[in-house]
Design a protein around this motif. Structure first.
Motif, short mmCIF file in Angstrom:
data_model
loop_
_atom_site.label_atom_id
_atom_site.label_comp_id
_atom_site.label_asym_id
_atom_site.label_seq_id
_atom_site.Cartn_x
_atom_site.Cartn_y
_atom_site.Cartn_z
N LEU A 60 0.78 -1.30 -0.03
CA LEU A 60 0.14 -0.13 0.03
C LEU A 60 0.98 1.24 -0.06
N ARG A 61 2.24 1.08 0.53
CA ARG A 61 3.06 2.20 0.42
C ARG A 61 3.81 2.39 -0.68
N LEU A 62 4.40 1.32 -1.00
CA LEU A 62 5.42 1.34 -2.21
C LEU A 62 4.80 1.02 -3.59
N GLY A 63 3.11 0.58 -3.69
CA GLY A 63 2.56 0.70 -4.69
C GLY A 63 2.52 1.88 -5.59
N PRO A 64 1.69 2.86 -4.94
CA PRO A 64 1.72 4.34 -5.24
C PRO A 64 3.04 4.79 -5.36
N HIS A 65 4.00 4.80 -4.20
CA HIS A 65 5.11 5.46 -4.48
C HIS A 65 5.81 5.13 -5.67
N THR A 66 5.98 3.80 -5.89
CA THR A 66 6.50 3.49 -7.17
C THR A 66 6.11 4.00 -8.58
N VAL A 67 4.83 4.01 -8.80
CA VAL A 67 4.21 4.55 -9.71
C VAL A 67 4.21 5.79 -10.03
N LEU A 68 4.19 6.73 -8.89
CA LEU A 68 4.11 7.98 -8.87
C LEU A 68 5.77 8.63 -8.91
N SER A 69 6.63 8.10 -8.34
CA SER A 69 8.14 8.22 -8.46
C SER A 69 8.59 7.92 -9.75
N LEU A 70 8.34 6.88 -10.30
CA LEU A 70 8.86 6.63 -11.55
C LEU A 70 8.22 7.50 -12.75
N PHE A 71 6.81 7.71 -12.53
CA PHE A 71 6.18 8.51 -13.47
C PHE A 71 6.83 9.93 -13.64
N PHE A 72 6.89 10.64 -12.46
CA PHE A 72 7.49 12.06 -12.41
C PHE A 72 9.01 12.20 -12.77
N TRP A 73 9.62 11.15 -12.42
CA TRP A 73 10.90 10.93 -12.79
C TRP A 73 10.95 10.74 -14.65
N ASP A 74 10.42 9.99 -14.96
CA ASP A 74 10.49 9.59 -16.41
C ASP A 74 9.72 10.90 -17.02
N GLU A 75 8.90 11.50 -16.46
CA GLU A 75 8.53 12.88 -17.26
C GLU A 75 9.30 14.09 -17.21
N LEU A 76 9.98 14.22 -15.86
CA LEU A 76 10.93 15.11 -15.94
C LEU A 76 12.13 14.96 -16.67
N ARG A 77 12.59 13.91 -16.83
CA ARG A 77 13.74 13.74 -17.81
C ARG A 77 13.36 13.93 -19.32
N LYS A 78 12.31 13.85 -19.55
CA LYS A 78 11.92 14.32 -20.87
C LYS A 78 11.96 15.96 -21.17
N MET A 79 11.72 16.67 -20.19
CA MET A 79 11.78 18.00 -20.09
C MET A 79 13.19 18.49 -20.08
#
Length: 247
Positions: free
Chosen positions: A228-247
């Motif tokens: 319940l902690r790592l599921g949302p944490h992983t999805v959000l952290s990887l999503f923002f990391w991937d999007e920020l790298r594109k920028m």
């Protein structure tokens, strides 16, 4: 006092109110900033250097990046664990360190045990994050590529990133929980005047004691809460990391 995730939430709210669910938040944010900042930087550097293109490169790069991040963030995780565990005697579990604040916790640990005391439990933190990071980053890259190859989502789309993050979250929870249990107990155990743990001599001793006294399933205590902690944490952290790298 904590029989399952929902009952644990209820017990915390009754003992400490709704604010009790956010205990250790400042230390947790500090830890995430230090650990993930270093971890993602190291992995991105390895990726840019081309190391992840070799067989097993993503796993190795993820593990090394996680180990370095865990070492840097270990003092913040130590304080976070102490603060989160503090509660009323009626529902207290394990040793209570009774810190007044995050700054007070750092000061108290430093005065009693010096700089080395701030890194107590790091032997459990490094394998914990190394394994979790390797599983997270390797499965994220593979899952993202896999859904794009099946043409379920367009390559580079946010949906592909979220799908990869969801698969990665499950892998992290399964692989990381035994290390999570061990490292939490190392961080939380009482220590003597020299700073040595009174219950466990080190990470391996901790794992062996848990396995012998509580069985192998003892290493997976709290896996529901972990996911319940790592599921949302992983999805959000990887999503923002991937999007920020594109920028």
């Amino acid at each position: 006092p904590y029989r399952g995730v929902l009952r644990a939430v209820g017990a915390v709210c009754r003992a400490d109110g709704l604010r009790g669910l956010q205990k250790g938040l400042a230390a947790g944010l500090l830890y995430q900033g230090l650990m993930n900042g270093v971890r993602f930087y190291c992995y991105s550097w390895a990726e840019d250097a081309g190391w992840t293109r070799y067989p097993g490169g993503t796993v190795a790069a993820g593990a090394v990046a996680g180990a370095v991040g865990a070492f840097v963030g270990s003092p913040a995780y130590l304080v976070k664990t102490h603060l989160q565990a503090q509660t009323l005697a009626a529902v207290a579990v394990g040793h209570q360190h009774n810190h007044e604040s995050i700054s007070g916790a750092f000061t108290s640990i430093y005065k009693q045990h010096g700089v080395a005391g701030l890194w107590r439990g790091v032997t459990g933190a490094v394998p914990r994050v190394a394994v979790g990071s390797a599983a997270q980053l390797a499965t994220f890259a593979s899952a993202k590529d896999w859904v794009c190859e099946r043409q379920w989502f367009e390559e580079g789309s946010w949906a592909a990133v979220l799908a990869g993050g969801m698969v990665s979250g499950v892998a992290v929870a399964v692989t990381m929980t035994p290390f999570d249990v061990g490292s939490t107990r190392l961080y939380k155990q009482p220590v003597d005047a020299e700073g040595a743990g009174k219950l466990y001599r080190g990470f391996l001793d901790c794992i062996l004691q848990i396995s012998s006294k509580e069985g192998l399933l003892g290493l997976y205590k709290g896996i529901g809460a972990v996911y319940l902690r790592l599921g949302p944490h992983t999805v959000l952290s990887l999503f923002f990391w991937d999007e920020l790298r594109k920028m």
